[in-house]
Motif scaffolding. Structure first.
Motif, PDB file in Angstrom:
ATOM      1  N   SER A   2      -3.092   1.586   9.806  1.00 27.62           N
ATOM      2  CA  SER A   2      -2.145   2.382   9.004  1.00 27.62           C
ATOM      3  C   SER A   2      -2.436   3.928   9.272  1.00 27.62           C
ATOM      4  CB  SER A   2      -2.579   2.099   7.355  1.00 27.62           C
ATOM      5  OG  SER A   2      -3.650   2.491   7.168  1.00 27.62           O
ATOM      6  N   ASP A   3      -1.595   4.827   8.757  1.00 31.02           N
ATOM      7  CA  ASP A   3      -1.548   6.140   8.976  1.00 31.02           C
ATOM      8  C   ASP A   3      -2.845   6.765   8.368  1.00 31.02           C
ATOM      9  OD1 ASP A   3       0.867   6.272  10.364  1.00 31.02           O
ATOM     10  OD2 ASP A   3       2.092   6.647   8.487  1.00 31.02           O
ATOM     11  N   MET A   4      -3.397   6.182   7.211  1.00 29.65           N
ATOM     12  CA  MET A   4      -4.469   6.740   6.569  1.00 29.65           C
ATOM     13  C   MET A   4      -5.729   6.408   7.394  1.00 29.65           C
ATOM     14  SD  MET A   4      -5.235   8.348   4.188  1.00 29.65           S
ATOM     15  CE  MET A   4      -5.454   8.132   2.608  1.00 29.65           C
ATOM     16  N   GLU A   5      -5.867   5.116   8.118  1.00 25.33           N
ATOM     17  CA  GLU A   5      -6.978   4.868   8.924  1.00 25.33           C
ATOM     18  C   GLU A   5      -6.978   5.641  10.116  1.00 25.33           C
ATOM     19  OE1 GLU A   5      -6.671   0.497   9.337  1.00 25.33           O
ATOM     20  OE2 GLU A   5      -7.367   0.279   7.420  1.00 25.33           O
ATOM     21  N   LEU A   6      -5.640   5.706  10.709  1.00 23.66           N
ATOM     22  CA  LEU A   6      -5.400   6.464  11.819  1.00 23.66           C
ATOM     23  C   LEU A   6      -5.844   7.942  11.614  1.00 23.66           C
ATOM     24  CD1 LEU A   6      -4.378   6.389  14.778  1.00 23.66           C
ATOM     25  CD2 LEU A   6      -2.195   6.792  14.020  1.00 23.66           C
TER      26      LEU A   6
END
Length: 164
Positions: A2-6
């Protein structure tokens, strides 16, 4: 992912790249050198503080010693002053007693001298009175003869000599 993990991954990568750049440029050596310098400065300050503390303790000990010496000296001065005062008091008392004794002796001598003089005056007065009385008695009993006058004069001289 996800964008957050990225985003977290890129933050971690950026962090490691940043740390790598710092290590490559020798920032860790400069940092270690600064920390060592600060540690050395702190150690020097601690040594200086220890030296100052020891010096202060020496000064305190010296001042305490001086204070004890001053107290001992003051006590010695007080003791000496008391002894001097006692000596002066005893000396003054002795002088006063000697003065009173001398004055008493002088007064007694004057009294004795006055008594002696008074006794001598009384004897002289009595002798003169006796001579005058003897003159009158003898003059009345022996009429005006030359032998009588001579005897009268000699008797008067004898009486004067014996009474004085």
């Amino acid at each position: 992912m996800s964008d957050m993990e990225l985003a977290e991954l890129w933050v971690a990568v950026a962090f490691f790249v940043f740390v790598g750049i710092l290590l490559y440029n020798g920032v860790h050596k400069a940092l270690a050198k600064a920390l060592d310098a600060r540690g050395a400065r702190i150690a020097a300050e601690l040594d200086e503080a220890r030296r100052l503390k020891e010096e202060a303790q020496k000064l305190v000990a010296e001042y305490k010693r001086k204070q004890r010496e001053a107290e001992a000296e003051a006590e010695a001065i007080v003791t000496a002053a008391k002894a001097e005062a006692e000596r002066l008091a005893a000396e003054t008392k002795a002088k006063l007693e000697e003065f009173v004794s001398r004055r008493t002796r002088m007064a007694e001598d004057k009294i004795a001298q006055a008594e002696h003089q008074a006794l001598a005056d009384v004897k002289a007065f009595a002798a003169d009175a006796a001579v005058q009385a003897a003159e009158r008695i003898l003059a009345a009993s022996v009429p005006g003869t030359a032998t009588g006058d001579r005897l009268l004069g000699q008797a008067i001289q004898d009486v004067r000599g014996k009474l004085n």
